[in-house]
Design an enzyme around this catalytic site. Structure first.
Site, PDB file in Angstrom:
ATOM      1  N   THR A   1       5.695   2.544   5.544  1.00  0.00           N
ATOM      2  CA  THR A   1       3.852   1.788   5.724  1.00  0.00           C
ATOM      3  C   THR A   1       3.083   2.638   6.892  1.00  0.00           C
ATOM      4  O   THR A   1       3.770   3.166   7.780  1.00  0.00           O
ATOM      5  CB  THR A   1       3.870   0.461   5.969  1.00  0.00           C
ATOM      6  OG1 THR A   1       3.053   0.200   6.906  1.00  0.00           O
ATOM      7  CG2 THR A   1       4.675   0.313   7.799  1.00  0.00           C
TER       8      THR A   1
ATOM      9  N   ASP B   1       0.382   1.707   8.342  1.00  0.00           N
ATOM     10  CA  ASP B   1       0.608   1.498   9.163  1.00  0.00           C
ATOM     11  C   ASP B   1       1.580   1.722  10.731  1.00  0.00           C
ATOM     12  O   ASP B   1       1.143   1.019  11.821  1.00  0.00           O
ATOM     13  CB  ASP B   1       0.075  -0.226   9.426  1.00  0.00           C
ATOM     14  CG  ASP B   1      -0.787  -0.430   8.555  1.00  0.00           C
ATOM     15  OD1 ASP B   1      -2.264   0.004   8.500  1.00  0.00           O
ATOM     16  OD2 ASP B   1      -0.492  -1.777   7.398  1.00  0.00           O
TER      17      ASP B   1
ATOM     18  N   LEU C   1      -8.868   7.389   1.121  1.00  0.00           N
ATOM     19  CA  LEU C   1      -8.260   9.309   1.508  1.00  0.00           C
ATOM     20  C   LEU C   1      -7.055   9.504   2.349  1.00  0.00           C
ATOM     21  O   LEU C   1      -6.226  10.031   1.998  1.00  0.00           O
ATOM     22  CB  LEU C   1      -9.607   9.615   1.933  1.00  0.00           C
ATOM     23  CG  LEU C   1     -10.537   9.925   0.918  1.00  0.00           C
ATOM     24  CD1 LEU C   1     -11.456   9.652   1.693  1.00  0.00           C
ATOM     25  CD2 LEU C   1      -9.958  10.046  -0.862  1.00  0.00           C
TER      26      LEU C   1
ATOM     27  N   GLY D   1       1.176  -1.571  -0.224  1.00  0.00           N
ATOM     28  CA  GLY D   1      -0.147  -0.006   0.121  1.00  0.00           C
ATOM     29  C   GLY D   1       0.930   1.114  -0.178  1.00  0.00           C
ATOM     30  O   GLY D   1       1.925   1.396   0.826  1.00  0.00           O
TER      31      GLY D   1
ATOM     32  N   MET E   1      -6.918   2.598   8.706  1.00  0.00           N
ATOM     33  CA  MET E   1      -7.016   1.160   8.483  1.00  0.00           C
ATOM     34  C   MET E   1      -5.801   0.621   9.654  1.00  0.00           C
ATOM     35  O   MET E   1      -5.854   1.937  10.880  1.00  0.00           O
ATOM     36  CB  MET E   1      -5.409   1.494   7.637  1.00  0.00           C
ATOM     37  CG  MET E   1      -6.371   1.951   5.777  1.00  0.00           C
ATOM     38  SD  MET E   1      -5.221   1.921   4.170  1.00  0.00           S
ATOM     39  CE  MET E   1      -6.466   1.985   3.522  1.00  0.00           C
ATOM     40  N   GLY E   2      -5.537  -0.231   9.724  1.00  0.00           N
ATOM     41  CA  GLY E   2      -4.680  -0.388  11.218  1.00  0.00           C
ATOM     42  C   GLY E   2      -5.646  -2.352  11.491  1.00  0.00           C
ATOM     43  O   GLY E   2      -5.868  -2.534  12.224  1.00  0.00           O
TER      44      GLY E   2
END
Length: 417
Positions: free
Chosen positions: A137, A139, A293, A12, A185-186
Site C-alpha cells: 500500500t 499509504d 501519478l 490501489g 494521497m493519505g
C-alpha cells in the site's frame, strides 16, 4: 500431485506491486514439486469469482523480467468487499474446480480482510487451503510492518516533486506565484505527506509546510505559517494529505460519496487551501494533485522498495510451503545506517481492519515539519535507483495481453444462495 495456487492483486496499485507478483510466481516455479500451476485472477477477487483466470505458465522469462519493472497491476486490480454467503461459496467452488491449495492476495488493509475471510472459511469448513496476504500500500498504514511495499517509491516521487516544484516556484516568486500546494494521497494517515519533508534541507528550502490528518487543521494557524514563510524564504511550498481534517474531525474535502468499503471519497483539498491563501493573503497560488501519478511513477522507483516488494512475494510462498497460514510477511527494521531489514510472519487477524497512523513525533512540535526522528525513519526507504529499461526516450513498458482460461463453471450469479 501438487496443489495449484491462485494469486490476485487488490486495491490501489503501486509502482512495484508487479514486483511482488514476480516474487510469488518465480518462487513458486522454483518449487514445482510442491506447487503446480500458478493462476492469476483477472481484476482481483472479482476475477476469481467470475472464473477469469490466467495460467502464469504463459509468462516467459522475458515477460517475467518485464513484470518486475512495470507499474500498474499487470493482472488487473479491484476494490470489492468480499461478502459472506454466495460469494465465499462461489470462491471455494472455483478453488475446488482448479485444485487450489494456496491463495496469495496482494493488497492493503481491506485486502487483508478479504484474505482473512478466505482463511477463516477454509478453517471452519475443514478445507485444506493456505491463505497468505502479500502486503502493499502506498499509504504505508498497514500495522505490524515497518513499512509497506509501494510506499518507498511514492515517498521518493513526492519528495522529488516537492523539491523540483519548489525550485520552479522560487524562480517565479519575485513577480508571480509565491505559493504552490501539492496534494498527495493519505485518507487517514499522513505518511506520504510527511515523507515529502525529506526534500527540505533547511528553513528556506521546499517543502516548507506539511499537512497531515494526524494534526488538526486550523485555517488561521496555516495562513500565518504561509505568510511567515513567504516573509522569510520569499515563497512557500505546501504538501497536504487529501485527508486533512479540522479540529472537529471533519474532512476539509468531504464529498459525501463512499467507496465499496465505506471509506469517504474526498473531493480535493488543494483547491480549498489555495482559495484560503488567495482570499486571506492575496497571494497568487498554484496547486496540483499527484493522484495516480504518484502511485504509477515506476521510472523513479526506490531500489529499496523494489527489494521489499520482491521479498514479500517470495516469502509468502516460503510461508505457504512451510504450512504457515493466515499470516502476512512483515518487514522488520534492524538498523538505519546501514539500513538492514528482515521479514517475519504476523497474524493476519492483527492486520485486517487495522490502520497505522503517522507517529506525531515524526513531525516537529508545530506539526508542519519533519522531525529528525521522522527523517531517520523515511530516509532509508527512498534509497537507490531501479529505473526500467528505456526505448526511444520512453520507459519500455509492455501492454499486457494474457490468454484467459476457458471457464469450467456456470457464470456466477451473486443472488444465488
Amino acid at each position: 500431485m501438487p496443489k495449484n495456487a491462485l494469486y490476485a492483486q487488490s486495491g490501489g496499485v503501486t509502482p512495484v506491486i508487479n514486483a511482488s507478483a514476480f516474487g510469488v510466481i518465480s518462487a513458486a516455479r522454483r518449487h514445482r514439486d510442491q506447487i503446480g500451476t500458478v493462476f492469476a485472477a483477472r481484476n482481483g477477487i472479482l476475477g476469481a469469482l467470475d472464473e477469469v483466470l490466467i495460467d502464469t505458465a504463459q509468462l516467459t522469462d522475458e515477460m517475467m523480467a518485464q513484470l518486475k519493472y512495470t507499474p500498474g497491476g499487470a493482472f488487473g486490480s479491484c476494490r470489492h468487499k468480499l461478502r459472506h454467503g454466495a460469494e465465499l461459496k462461489r470462491l471455494f467452488e472455483v478453488f475446488e474446480t482448479y485444485d487450489i491449495g494456496y491463495f496469495f492476495y496482494n493488497g492493503g488493509g481491506d485486502s487483508a480482510d478479504t484474505c482473512l475471510k478466505v482463511a477463516e472459511f477454509a478453517q471452519y469448513h475443514g478445507i485444506d487451503l493456505t491463505a497468505v496476504h502479500v502486503p502493499k500500500t502506498i499509504d504505508n498504514d498497514l500495522p505490524l510492518t515497518d513499512c509497506s511495499p509501494g510506499f518507498g517509491s511514492v515517498a521518493k516521487y513526492v519528495a522529488t516533486s516537492a523539491r523540483e516544484a519548489g525550485l520552479d516556484t522560487a524562480s517565479m516568486a519575485a513577480s508571480s506565484t509565491r505559493v504552490f500546494i501539492l496534494e498527495v494521497m493519505g485518507r487517514h494517515a499522513g505518511w506520504i505527506a510527511a515523507s515529502a519533508g525529506l526534500a527540505s534541507t533547511d528553513a528556506y528550502s521546499a517543502p516548507h509546510l506539511l499537512l497531515t490528518p494526524e494534526v488538526p487543521f486550523e485555517a488561521g494557524r496555516f495562513l500565518r505559517a504561509v505568510d511567515e514563510t513567504i516573509a522569510r524564504a520569499g515563497y512557500c511550498v505546501v504538501v497536504a494529505a487529501e485527508g486533512i481534517r479540522d479540529t472537529h474531525g471533519v474532512y476539509l474535502a468531504e464529498s459525501g460519496v463512499v467507496d465499496a468499503f465505506g471509506h469517504a471519497q474526498l473531493g480535493g483539498v488543494a483547491p480549498i487551501l489555495a482559495g484560503l491563501v488567495k482570499q486571506h493573503l492575496n497571494q497568487k497560488c498554484h496547486w496540483a494533485v499527484a493522484d495516480y501519478l504518484q502511485r504509477s511513477a515506476r521510472h523513479l522507483a526506490s531500489a529499496t522498495d523494489l527489494a521489499h516488494a520482491v521479498a514479500v512475494g517470495e516469502t509468502a510462498v516460503a510461508y505457504a510451503l512451510a504450512g504457515i497460514r493466515s499470516v502476512m510477511p512483515a518487514i522488520v527494521r534492524e538498523d538505519n545506517e546501514p539500513y538492514r531489514w528482515r521479514i517475519e510472519p504476523v497474524p493476519l487477524a492483527d492486520v485486517a481492519n487495522h490502520e497505522k497512523p503517522l507517529p506525531l513525533d515524526f513531525l516537529t512540535s508545530d506539526g508542519f515539519h519533519l522531525s529528525p526522528r521522522g527523517r531517520e525513519y523515511f530516509a532509508p526507504l527512498i534509497q537507490g535507483e531501479a529505473p526500467p529499461p528505456f526505448r526511444d526516450g520512453m520507459p519500455d513498458y509492455p501492454q499486457w495481453q494474457f490468454v484467459v482460461n476457458d471457464r469450467k463453471l456456470p457464470s456466477f450469479d451473486p443472488t444465488r444462495g
